[in-house]
Design a protein around this motif. Structure first.
Motif, PDB file in Angstrom:
ATOM      1  N   PRO A 150      12.449   5.819   5.504  1.00 46.80           N
ATOM      2  CA  PRO A 150      11.657   4.664   5.067  1.00 46.80           C
ATOM      3  C   PRO A 150      10.933   3.982   6.227  1.00 46.80           C
ATOM      4  O   PRO A 150       9.779   3.575   6.095  1.00 46.80           O
ATOM      5  N   THR A 175       6.977   3.443   6.472  1.00 53.59           N
ATOM      6  CA  THR A 175       6.376   2.107   6.565  1.00 53.59           C
ATOM      7  C   THR A 175       5.446   2.007   7.766  1.00 53.59           C
ATOM      8  O   THR A 175       4.274   1.609   7.640  1.00 53.59           O
ATOM      9  N   PHE A 233       7.842   4.084   0.435  1.00 55.03           N
ATOM     10  CA  PHE A 233       7.605   3.161   1.544  1.00 55.03           C
ATOM     11  C   PHE A 233       6.186   3.256   2.089  1.00 55.03           C
ATOM     12  O   PHE A 233       5.649   2.261   2.565  1.00 55.03           O
ATOM     13  N   SER A 280       3.775   0.010   2.160  1.00 57.22           N
ATOM     14  CA  SER A 280       3.114  -0.434   3.390  1.00 57.22           C
ATOM     15  C   SER A 280       1.592  -0.487   3.204  1.00 57.22           C
ATOM     16  O   SER A 280       0.936  -1.377   3.737  1.00 57.22           O
ATOM     17  N   TRP A 299      11.059  -3.303   5.406  1.00 63.33           N
ATOM     18  CA  TRP A 299      12.022  -2.232   5.668  1.00 63.33           C
ATOM     19  C   TRP A 299      13.386  -2.811   6.010  1.00 63.33           C
ATOM     20  O   TRP A 299      14.409  -2.404   5.489  1.00 63.33           O
TER      21      TRP A 299
END
Lengths: 214, 412
Positions: free
Chosen positions: A9, A13, A92, A96, A117
């Motif tokens: 993740p 991100t 993720f 983002s 996160w």
């Protein structure tokens, strides 16, 4: 396992945010061309998420294949690991991109993304733990099931954990979890939940990109 | 009477009637067709040679010192009607029988072989199948149960019996038996000075070996595998447990060893591998744990309280999810010179002992004791972080619970 659940993740991100800010001017240029907005943004997203997923699957898959995975019976567990890892990347990266789209300020965007996160990987579990301790007098099985469902990281962790035979450690609560996640229905529901986590941010991405004025 | 005389003379002809220790042969085609008949005919210290065949008998009472010797495992089929053999005399040997279909009763505990108030008995090479209780020793001292095989088909705890049960029986030797698929493999109640060696107890519903109010017993080199719990030692004193293997007692409520109200015991050289809980300790004092291996257990040692002056030395704790779990802040137990696979310290002076003490209790295991539901957070990053912070500065776990001399290499 922790690598999948924590690092994947984070990488998703950071790369998502970085890539969007870097190619922002290029997007503006593309927008001047007669191309559909959704295809520009979706293309951007799928490019990043797709390549990250591919690198994860290949990067983890090839060494394990060489290690003799097909001969062992752990192949389904490993497949599940890869699938959840892929989902986490997609989720993720999408999140983002959303953050980056909503924040013109680069630093702010980065901050929010890392915070997101941190929240899902660490703080959520902390809050979860606190609430379990505070409300320990009450039956918490449904609550903890629901709380796990709403965090993609926790959900993936639980899915993988229950596949390992360490699940016997989990005692009574674990038995309830196993009853839920262990069945095909539970697996489908949790996969749907992961899918929902992917689709919702993508949908918002498309929605915002349609009306956003650069 | 005439009939009987004829019978006697017949026996005379067949066996030669050599004063004492004669042998009576029993087979489906012989003159003596049933075991019961044979016992009736035999006098003290005779041998009954039972040939291959099926004998449908139950409630066989051995009331004089005899040897029952089976040849090629003759089958004694109780047809689920009741107890099969009852020994009510000293100096009885039962050897080489195959006993099946013991009746089930909830009031009289039918057994395949029951020894009542007798001494110097020997039960060996017996195979028991489809049983309720297997070998039941009742107020019978100084006997030996050797090399038997007990295979049960127990489904539920409430309607099944134990493999070998000792009740008020002292100085008994239980050696080289294989017991599986019953409720408790071996069960001791009020039985002192019993030695239990080299047995295999597997796939039993409840415990592989179970002590209740039995003191000064020794068990060595046994294997306990895949039972509800490997060994339960309860309310007993001065038990020695040496060199046993506890393997795969795995399940939500499974233990390798369960200690409850045990004092002055010695536990050494045992291997606990892949159990949910290696040893579960409750109210047990002055126990010495030495040279044990705890490998890949969920909890290696779970201490539940009221445990004082126990010492853990030279044990190996390898790859357990939790090494030690404690639920109080008070600690009176000593951990010294153990090897911990999770130890991250260093050894600058190269004396084989780590320079930094090791804290075996993780904060997470403390939290799980308080709130069992939190176990769903197992292996999450958050837990690793708080475990680390607790390790640096202990707040919740007992301050003095540490191994001051953790070994750098596995002790042998």
């Amino acid at each position: 396992m922790n690598i999948i659940i924590v690092l994947v993740p984070l990488i998703g991100t950071i790369f998502g945010v970085m890539y969007y800010y870097n190619s922002k001017e290029f997007i503006e240029l593309l927008l001047a061309q007669p191309i559909k907005r959704s295809s520009i943004f979706l293309g951007q997203y799928l490019g990043v998420a797709g390549s990250l997923t591919l690198s994860l699957v290949l990067g983890l898959g090839i060494p394990f294949l060489l290690y003799g995975l097909f001969k062992s019976d752990a192949i389904f567990d490993f497949a599940l690991l890869l699938v959840t890892g892929a989902f986490l990347t997609m989720i993720f990266t999408a999140l983002s991109f959303n953050i980056a789209l909503s924040n013109e300020n680069k630093i702010k965007g980065f901050g929010y993304a890392v915070l997101l996160w941190l929240f899902l990987a660490v703080i959520y579990d902390g809050l979860f733990l606190m609430s379990l301790i505070i409300f320990k007098e009450y039956p918490l099985d449904t609550f903890s099931l629901a709380a796990t469902m709403f965090n993609p990281i926790d959900l993936s962790r639980t899915l993988i954990l229950l596949k390992l035979d360490i699940s016997a450690l989990l005692g009574y609560t674990g038995a309830i979890f196993k009853q839920f996640f262990g069945t095909n229905q539970g697996l489908i529901i949790s996969m749907l939940m992961l899918l929902l986590w992917t689709v919702l941010p993508i949908w918002r991405l498309v929605f915002i990109s349609k009306k956003k004025d650069f | 009477m005439k009939h009987f005389l004829f019978f006697l003379s017949l026996v005379n002809v067949i066996f030669g009637f050599s004063q004492q220790d004669k042998t009576i042969t029993i087979c489906p085609d012989c003159n003596v067709k049933t075991v019961r008949e044979g016992i009736k005919m035999a006098s003290d210290f005779d041998t009954l040679l039972i040939k291959k065949g099926t004998y449908k008998e139950f409630n066989i009472l051995i009331d004089k010192p005899l040897t029952l010797l089976g040849e090629d495992f003759p089958v004694i089929d109780g047809e689920d009607k009741g107890e099969i053999i009852r020994i009510a005399s000293d100096n009885v040997t039962v050897d080489g029988l195959f006993i099946i279909n013991v009746g089930t009763s909830y009031t009289s505990d039918y057994a395949a072989i029951r020894v009542v108030k007798s001494e110097n008995y020997l039960i060996q090479n017996v195979v028991l199948e489809k049983l309720f209780f297997g070998i039941y020793l009742e107020k019978s001292n100084n006997g030996k149960v050797y090399h038997n095989k007990i295979i049960g088909d127990a489904q539920d705890e409430y309607n099944s019996g134990n493999g070998i049960q000792l009740w008020y029986s002292h100085n008994v030797e239980v050696d080289r038996n294989i017991i599986q698929g019953v409720r408790d493999g071996i069960y001791l109640e009020f039985s002192d000075h019993v030695t239990i060696n080299n047995n295999t107890s597997a796939n039993n519903l409840r415990y592989g070996l179970h002590f209740m109010f039995s003191n000064d017993d020794v068990y060595t080199n046994n294997v306990f595998e895949n039972n509800g719990a490997g060994v339960a030692v309860m309310f007993s004193k001065r038990i020695k447990m040496i060199g046993n293997t506890f393997h795969k007692n795995w399940g939500t409520a499974a233990f390798g060893m369960l200690l409850k109200e045990i004092n002055d015991a010695e536990i050494s050289g045992n291997t606990f591998e892949e159990n949910t809980i290696g040893i579960n300790i409750e109210g047990s004092n002055r126990i010495e744990y030495k040279n044990n291996d705890f490998i890949k257990n969920g909890w290696a040692v779970k201490v539940l309280g009221a445990c004082y002056t126990n010492t853990f030395t030279k044990n190996n704790f390898l790859y357990n999810s939790f090494d030690i779990s404690y639920n109080g802040k008070l600690n009176d137990n000593v951990f010294n010179q153990n090897y911990w696979s999770d130890y991250t310290g260093y050894d600058l002076d190269k004396n084989g002992v780590g320079d930094v003490p090791y804290r075996p209790v993780k904060l997470f295991s403390y939290i799980v004791n308080q709130t069992p539901e939190t176990i769903v957070l197992l292996r999450s990053l958050f837990m690793d972080i708080i475990d680390f912070s607790e390790k640096v500065s202990p707040v919740f776990t007992p301050d003095n619970l540490l191994d001051a001399n953790p070994l750098m290499k596995k002790s042998l």
